[in-house]
Scaffold this motif. Sequence first.
Motif, short mmCIF file in Angstrom:
data_model
loop_
_atom_site.label_atom_id
_atom_site.label_comp_id
_atom_site.label_asym_id
_atom_site.label_seq_id
_atom_site.Cartn_x
_atom_site.Cartn_y
_atom_site.Cartn_z
N PHE A 130 60.11 -8.60 38.43
CA PHE A 130 58.99 -8.41 37.60
C PHE A 130 58.76 -9.34 36.55
O PHE A 130 57.59 -9.26 35.93
N LEU A 131 59.80 -10.07 36.42
CA LEU A 131 59.40 -11.48 35.18
C LEU A 131 58.24 -12.28 35.96
O LEU A 131 57.21 -12.61 35.39
N SER A 132 58.30 -12.53 37.18
CA SER A 132 57.32 -13.48 37.62
C SER A 132 56.00 -12.80 37.96
O SER A 132 54.89 -13.17 37.64
N ALA A 133 55.84 -11.42 38.15
CA ALA A 133 54.78 -10.65 38.24
C ALA A 133 54.24 -10.40 36.75
O ALA A 133 53.05 -10.74 36.83
N GLU A 136 52.71 -14.18 36.14
CA GLU A 136 51.25 -14.17 36.67
C GLU A 136 50.30 -13.50 36.11
O GLU A 136 49.03 -13.58 36.17
N GLU A 137 50.54 -12.32 35.86
CA GLU A 137 49.75 -11.44 35.09
C GLU A 137 49.10 -12.15 33.74
O GLU A 137 47.86 -12.01 33.48
N GLY A 138 50.04 -12.79 33.02
CA GLY A 138 49.61 -13.52 32.01
C GLY A 138 48.79 -14.74 32.07
O GLY A 138 47.99 -15.05 31.37
N GLU A 139 48.97 -15.44 33.34
CA GLU A 139 48.07 -16.55 33.82
C GLU A 139 46.56 -16.04 34.07
O GLU A 139 45.52 -16.67 33.55
N ALA A 147 51.12 -22.00 37.14
CA ALA A 147 52.52 -22.47 37.44
C ALA A 147 53.02 -21.71 38.61
O ALA A 147 52.65 -20.79 39.11
N ASP A 148 54.26 -22.24 39.27
CA ASP A 148 55.25 -21.50 39.99
C ASP A 148 55.77 -20.35 39.21
O ASP A 148 56.74 -20.68 38.57
N HIS A 149 55.37 -18.99 39.19
CA HIS A 149 55.90 -17.99 38.33
C HIS A 149 57.28 -17.87 38.73
O HIS A 149 58.10 -17.56 37.95
N ASN A 152 59.52 -20.28 37.04
CA ASN A 152 59.50 -20.26 35.69
C ASN A 152 60.42 -19.19 35.33
O ASN A 152 61.04 -19.05 34.23
N ALA A 153 60.36 -17.98 35.87
CA ALA A 153 61.28 -16.89 35.73
C ALA A 153 62.42 -17.31 35.92
O ALA A 153 63.40 -16.74 35.10
N GLU A 154 62.97 -17.89 36.79
CA GLU A 154 64.32 -18.33 37.13
C GLU A 154 64.54 -19.29 35.97
O GLU A 154 65.78 -18.84 35.53
#
Length: 196
Positions: A130-133, A136-139, A147-149, A152-154
């Motif tokens: 859900f962090l990467s989602a 991605e939503e913010g992008e 970016a590679d979401h 970035n989440a990791e």
Amino acid sequence: MDEKTATRDRILQAAMNRIKHYGYGKTTMAEIAADCDMSPGNIYRFFEAKIDIAEAMARKHYAEEQAEMAAIARKKEWPADKRLREIFFKRMRDSYAMFEENAKILEVAEVLVKERPLFSNEQLALERVFLSALLEEGEKAGLFAPADHMFNAEMMQSATMKFGVPQLFSKLTLPKLERELEGVLNLILNGIYARK
């Protein structure tokens, strides 16, 4: 709920009550069984070892926490950066409060980190979804740079690891931890915001 699930839940509740009072190290399977009015041999039908009970307790806690954080991630009325901040602050505050109120439960976290490291990795992987989602939503909204979401989440998780279970890493007060987390999140978000 079937009888097996109900018995499992009863064992977990008895273990939690005993560990809160005596600590993980001073709690035995026989004592947990006695608290459930069952034989020690019977408890092994549900859990092979005390560490399995500890992991089941932690899984239950993290499932509830993940659901709460995912609900924050879905709050479309807030911009993605506000939701990210809220997720990390909620996790830290809830964790801090839980261990302040139940200091002996911290032993469970310490044991799981040592004896079941894959458990922690699994929980982090679930959170990254859900962090990467959210990133991605913010992008897509133009807030974050492409970016590679997942990466970035990791990295966000790595940078904020101390704040997940703060009592494992420091003896700071909650206001000091909040100040540090705010600073870390400012640095992270400033690095991923879209540039005009």
